[in-house]
Each structure stands twice: as C-alpha cells, then as structure tokens.
Design an enzyme around this catalytic site. Structure first.
Site, PDB file in Angstrom:
ATOM      1  N   SER A   1       0.830  -1.201   0.000  1.00 30.39           N
ATOM      2  CA  SER A   1       0.000   0.000   0.000  1.00 30.39           C
ATOM      3  C   SER A   1       0.869   1.258   0.000  1.00 30.39           C
ATOM      4  O   SER A   1       1.751   1.417  -0.828  1.00 30.39           O
ATOM      5  CB  SER A   1      -0.967  -0.046   1.192  1.00 30.39           C
ATOM      6  OG  SER A   1      -1.979   0.916   1.094  1.00 30.39           O
TER       7      SER A   1
ATOM      8  N   ARG B   1     -11.199   7.870   8.739  1.00 28.10           N
ATOM      9  CA  ARG B   1     -10.907   6.436   8.715  1.00 28.10           C
ATOM     10  C   ARG B   1     -12.069   5.648   8.124  1.00 28.10           C
ATOM     11  O   ARG B   1     -11.856   4.679   7.384  1.00 28.10           O
ATOM     12  CB  ARG B   1     -10.603   5.947  10.128  1.00 28.10           C
ATOM     13  CG  ARG B   1     -10.314   4.463  10.218  1.00 28.10           C
ATOM     14  CD  ARG B   1      -9.104   4.078   9.375  1.00 28.10           C
ATOM     15  NE  ARG B   1      -8.637   2.738   9.684  1.00 28.10           N
ATOM     16  CZ  ARG B   1      -7.489   2.228   9.282  1.00 28.10           C
ATOM     17  NH1 ARG B   1      -6.678   2.962   8.543  1.00 28.10           N
ATOM     18  NH2 ARG B   1      -7.129   1.004   9.606  1.00 28.10           N
TER      19      ARG B   1
ATOM     20  N   ASP C   1      -9.283  -5.690  -5.157  1.00 24.30           N
ATOM     21  CA  ASP C   1      -8.860  -4.382  -4.649  1.00 24.30           C
ATOM     22  C   ASP C   1      -9.443  -3.272  -5.522  1.00 24.30           C
ATOM     23  O   ASP C   1      -9.172  -3.211  -6.723  1.00 24.30           O
ATOM     24  CB  ASP C   1      -7.328  -4.317  -4.657  1.00 24.30           C
ATOM     25  CG  ASP C   1      -6.759  -3.147  -3.873  1.00 24.30           C
ATOM     26  OD1 ASP C   1      -7.480  -2.157  -3.662  1.00 24.30           O
ATOM     27  OD2 ASP C   1      -5.577  -3.225  -3.487  1.00 24.30           O
TER      28      ASP C   1
ATOM     29  N   HIS D   1      -8.719  -4.406  -0.797  1.00 24.95           N
ATOM     30  CA  HIS D   1      -7.348  -3.980  -0.530  1.00 24.95           C
ATOM     31  C   HIS D   1      -6.769  -4.635   0.717  1.00 24.95           C
ATOM     32  O   HIS D   1      -5.596  -5.009   0.747  1.00 24.95           O
ATOM     33  CB  HIS D   1      -7.324  -2.460  -0.387  1.00 24.95           C
ATOM     34  CG  HIS D   1      -5.964  -1.880  -0.178  1.00 24.95           C
ATOM     35  ND1 HIS D   1      -4.955  -2.000  -1.107  1.00 24.95           N
ATOM     36  CD2 HIS D   1      -5.432  -1.165   0.864  1.00 24.95           C
ATOM     37  CE1 HIS D   1      -3.863  -1.386  -0.655  1.00 24.95           C
ATOM     38  NE2 HIS D   1      -4.130  -0.884   0.528  1.00 24.95           N
ATOM     39  N   ASP D   2      -7.576  -4.793   1.753  1.00 21.43           N
ATOM     40  CA  ASP D   2      -7.093  -5.403   2.998  1.00 21.43           C
ATOM     41  C   ASP D   2      -6.743  -6.870   2.837  1.00 21.43           C
ATOM     42  O   ASP D   2      -6.261  -7.500   3.795  1.00 21.43           O
ATOM     43  CB  ASP D   2      -8.128  -5.242   4.105  1.00 21.43           C
ATOM     44  CG  ASP D   2      -8.018  -3.903   4.814  1.00 21.43           C
ATOM     45  OD1 ASP D   2      -7.068  -3.154   4.536  1.00 21.43           O
ATOM     46  OD2 ASP D   2      -8.890  -3.601   5.662  1.00 21.43           O
TER      47      ASP D   2
END
Length: 377
Positions: free
Chosen positions: A162, A232, A325, A354-355
């Site tokens: 990332s 966040r 992602d 993405h995680d």
C-alpha cells in the site's frame, strides 16, 4: 536532502533476538522538498534477527498508511496493538529471521516515535500546524539515513504494501544500487485521480472537525476524534470490496436498532467501530501529513515520467495484487509489473479488497516464499 551526517553506526552485535524493542535513530536535520527544514530528525525502528558480518542480509519492511514499526509481537507500552503482519516475519517464516536481519522503521511524520507533528519543535511546543509538508521522497531520504546509521549499504530485500509500497518504489527508483530484491504489494507508482479523490475527502473530514484547529489541538481538552474517525471510515470503505460488504452485511440492521427510527445498519456500525478503533491509537496530525504525501506521490516526477522512472529499477521484483482491490486495482498492478525490467506478477484471490494483503496471509506467504526461493537458486 539531509544537511548533516547521522550519528556513528551503532553496534548491532546484540540485535539477535526476535523481540528487539523500539529504538530511535538521530539522523540530523532534514530539508524537505517543500523547502522547510526539520532541524533534529529521528526515526523510530524495530529489528529482528542478526546482521551478518558482510552486512548483506538486511530486509527493509515499510508499513502502510496507519501502520508502524511493530510488524510482529504482542502489544507493548509504545505499541497499543499487536504486530500488523504476524506470521510473515520470524524464525522459519517467509521472511526468516534465521537468515535475514529485518528493519522496520516508523515513517517520518509518524506518531509511533518518529519525528512528526506531535513532536516538539525547537521552541519546545508541538509542531502542529507548523510541521512541514512531506513528500514520499522526504520519507525515503530519512530512511536512507537510517540505513546509513545502521551501516547497511544495500538491502537484500525492500518490501512495502500500500502506502509502504510508495516508499519502496521511491527506494528502487532513487537508490537502485541499494537494493537487490523488491516486493510491491497492492500499490502504485503514482496516485491516480480516483485515489486522490478519496484521500481528499478524508482530509476534508479531518480538517472540518472544529477540534482539529488546523493541527494545533495538542494539549487541548477536546481532540479531533470525530474528524479522524470519519476520515478512517471513508478510507476503510475503500479498503474492502463491495462484494464483501454486500455478502457480509447486506441490509441487516445493527442489533435491535431500527433504521426506520434512526437506527443503524450493521455496515454503519462496522465502519463506526473501525473509526473509533483508529482514534484510540493514531494521531490526527500524522494522518493529515501522510495523506497529503500520498496526494503528491509520483515516481515519475523529475524523472521523465513514470515509465522512465520504473526503467531505472535494477532489483529483481515481485508485484503482488489483490484481485478484488478497488483502491489499487489488479489491472494497475499488472501494468506496474510490465514496466519494471526484472519483475514478475502475482495475484491474491480474496473477497476482502485492498485489505486482502493483511487478511490472506497464507497466500502472501506462498508468493513471497516462492519469489525468494527463485532468487536464492
């Protein structure tokens, strides 16, 4: 960009245990690309394994946006959470500390021991709004000085997921002679307009919190937790795939709450949880500094464009993508691999988006182990 030489190389003879603890390196004044000077800069870092006599077995791990130097290990005083990449580093792990000496710095501008907006300025007060804007290259300049401080001329491997991959790419383009192998995970050579749009929304959410005070909230009774939490939540929605969120939450209400009467859906509660979780461990000023740096990320700047910059990379490279992602799409990672001279491409299958690079650790481990075995043959 640094103005003075760092302190003499420390002795690393005793750095042979898995739990080495947090250390700090004084790396001297740093002139940033914005023209400002940080007069007394330091980087926090952790290490695992032992540096060999030839100093040829060092691995540099560069964390993502809200990560830190605590790659593995239990929560400790400086680190309120356990390691963010457990199982990837250690004896017998893919990054084997019986073989490698692993260095993981907290990024410049960070809030886990490195110089950042919460650090004291020359007048003894927190930098706050006076902290200079940083670029990814500024961060890498500081990490280069950390390598010099540790007496490491060349890394056997530099690895970054990332936003950490942004720094890994700057290492590879700016200092190609200082790394032998490179692993880039779910990252990009420059920030796309789509990524910049999401980052911009996060900055607005943070800065519109009245308690943020343009970054001068240190020591105040009210803290910008609402703005940081919302930033966040926006980010986390991009870290997960639409399919995963739909499959996991659907239209389910949160507990006994009734959305028709002002209650939340389960997915709203999920995002609230992740927003609150970050505010308990992270600094809002650091979030702004690092997000702004992402906006300016471009390895092609002053190097003739992205393709020309990637052509400078000498390291054997693995580019690893997550198939779901939506922040760093797999197709852009394939493009990246095609334009690095000695690169191969791998893909993680995951609903997590993405995680997935954090969640699908067995797949990441398999790709990394295979890549490292090819280079050792």
């Amino acid at each position: 960009m640094l103005l003075t030489h760092p302190s003499p190389t420390p002795s690393l003879d005793t750095e042979n245990t898995l739990a080495s603890g947090l250390r700090h390196a004084a790396i001297g004044p740093l002139r940033t690309e914005s023209g400002r000077v940080l007069p007394a800069t330091r980087l926090a870092y952790e290490t695992w394994g032992r540096l060999n006599a030839e100093r040829s077995n060092a691995v540099l791990i560069l964390h993502a946006l809200t990560g830190d130097s605590h790659v593995i290990g239990e929560a400790t005083g400086p680190h309120p959470t356990s390691g963010w990449w457990e199982g990837m580093v250690g004896p017998g792990a893919p990054i084997d500390t019986n073989r490698f000496f692993v260095v993981a710095p907290n990024v410049l501008g960070g809030c886990q021991g490195s110089t950042g907006p919460a650090s004291p300025a020359p007048d003894g007060k927190p930098w706050g709004s006076r902290f200079p804007q940083l670029s990814v290259r500024d961060m890498v300049s500081a990490e280069v000085r950390l390598a010099d401080y540790l007496g490491i001329d060349r890394f056997a491997l530099v690895i970054g997921p990332s936003a950490g991959g942004h720094r890994a790419l700057e290492w590879a383009c700016g200092y190609p002679e200082r790394l032998e192998q490179l692993v880039l995970i779910a990252t990009s050579p420059d920030t796309s307009a789509d990524q910049a749009a999401w980052a911009s929304l996060q900055l607005h959410a943070l800065e519109l919190d009245p308690a943020f005070r343009d970054g001068d909230y240190y020591g105040k009774p009210d803290q910008p937790t609402r703005g940081l939490g919302l930033a966040r939540q926006i980010a986390h929605a991009t870290y997960r795939s639409a399919e995963e969120l739909n499959t996991r939450f659907g239209r389910i209400a949160q507990g006994s709450e009734d959305p028709l009467r002002g209650g939340r859906l389960a997915v709203q509660s999920y995002l609230d949880y992740h927003g609150d979780k970050l505010t308990a461990r992270f600094d809002a000023g650091t979030y702004r500094v690092l997000t702004r740096a992402m906006l300016t990320h471009d390895v092609g700047r002053e190097r003739g464009g992205v393709a020309a910059a990637l052509d400078l990379i000498e390291a054997h490279t693995l580019v690893l993508a997550v198939d779901s992602d939506r922040l760093f799409p797999a197709h852009s990672c394939r493009w990246l691999a095609r334009h690095i001279p000695r690169a191969c491409y791998g893909e993680i299958a995951s609903l997590a988006g993405h995680d997935g690079f954090l969640i699908e650790r067995d797949q990441v481990a398999d790709h990394l182990t295979h890549f490292l075995s090819l280079q050792s043959d």
